[in-house]
Design a protein around this motif. Structure first.
Motif, PDB file in Angstrom:
ATOM      1  N   PHE A   5       0.902  -1.097   0.033  1.00 20.61           N
ATOM      2  CA  PHE A   5      -0.206   0.027  -0.183  1.00 20.61           C
ATOM      3  C   PHE A   5       0.992   1.276   0.147  1.00 20.61           C
ATOM      4  O   PHE A   5       1.676   1.235   0.978  1.00 20.61           O
ATOM      5  CB  PHE A   5      -1.122   0.047   1.310  1.00 20.61           C
ATOM      6  N   VAL A   7       1.434   4.813   0.817  1.00 21.91           N
ATOM      7  CA  VAL A   7       0.917   5.847   1.723  1.00 21.91           C
ATOM      8  C   VAL A   7       0.784   7.271   0.983  1.00 21.91           C
ATOM      9  O   VAL A   7      -0.158   7.877   1.266  1.00 21.91           O
ATOM     10  CB  VAL A   7       1.663   5.973   2.949  1.00 21.91           C
ATOM     11  N   THR A   9       0.303   7.930  -2.353  1.00 25.69           N
ATOM     12  CA  THR A   9      -0.925   7.590  -3.593  1.00 25.69           C
ATOM     13  C   THR A   9      -2.018   7.265  -3.078  1.00 25.69           C
ATOM     14  O   THR A   9      -3.225   7.376  -3.779  1.00 25.69           O
ATOM     15  CB  THR A   9      -0.337   6.931  -4.811  1.00 25.69           C
ATOM     16  N   GLY A  10      -2.021   6.335  -2.140  1.00 18.19           N
ATOM     17  CA  GLY A  10      -3.292   5.535  -1.565  1.00 18.19           C
ATOM     18  C   GLY A  10      -3.530   4.313  -2.773  1.00 18.19           C
ATOM     19  O   GLY A  10      -4.635   3.669  -2.571  1.00 18.19           O
ATOM     20  N   LEU A  38      -4.241   1.040   5.769  1.00 14.73           N
ATOM     21  CA  LEU A  38      -4.316   1.748   6.922  1.00 14.73           C
ATOM     22  C   LEU A  38      -5.170   1.788   7.963  1.00 14.73           C
ATOM     23  O   LEU A  38      -4.903   2.179   9.211  1.00 14.73           O
ATOM     24  CB  LEU A  38      -4.721   3.201   6.218  1.00 14.73           C
TER      25      LEU A  38
END
Length: 67
Positions: A5, A7, A9-10, A38
């Protein structure tokens, strides 16, 4: 295949598209787990914070016979 994942760019990334280590969480076994990174991190942090508060309320040394 591991998933990561990002963080910044999501986005969920694979090993082939993975950004720098400082920008990613993982590895995760599934794309869904990476997408929920998250949320999982927040839940673990909240649980650890609760454990810390409980520890501080008891004092730093457990009483004899306590786990």
């Amino acid at each position: 295949m591991p998933y990561w994942f990002n963080v910044d760019t999501g986005a969920v990334e694979t090993d082939e598209t993975r950004s720098q280590d400082a920008n990613v969480l993982g590895p995760y076994e599934t794309e869904e787990a990476a997408a929920n990174a998250l949320t999982a991190a927040r839940e673990r942090t909240e649980a650890w914070d609760a454990e810390d508060r409980e520890w501080e309320q008891r004092g730093s040394k457990p009483s004899f016979g306590e786990d």
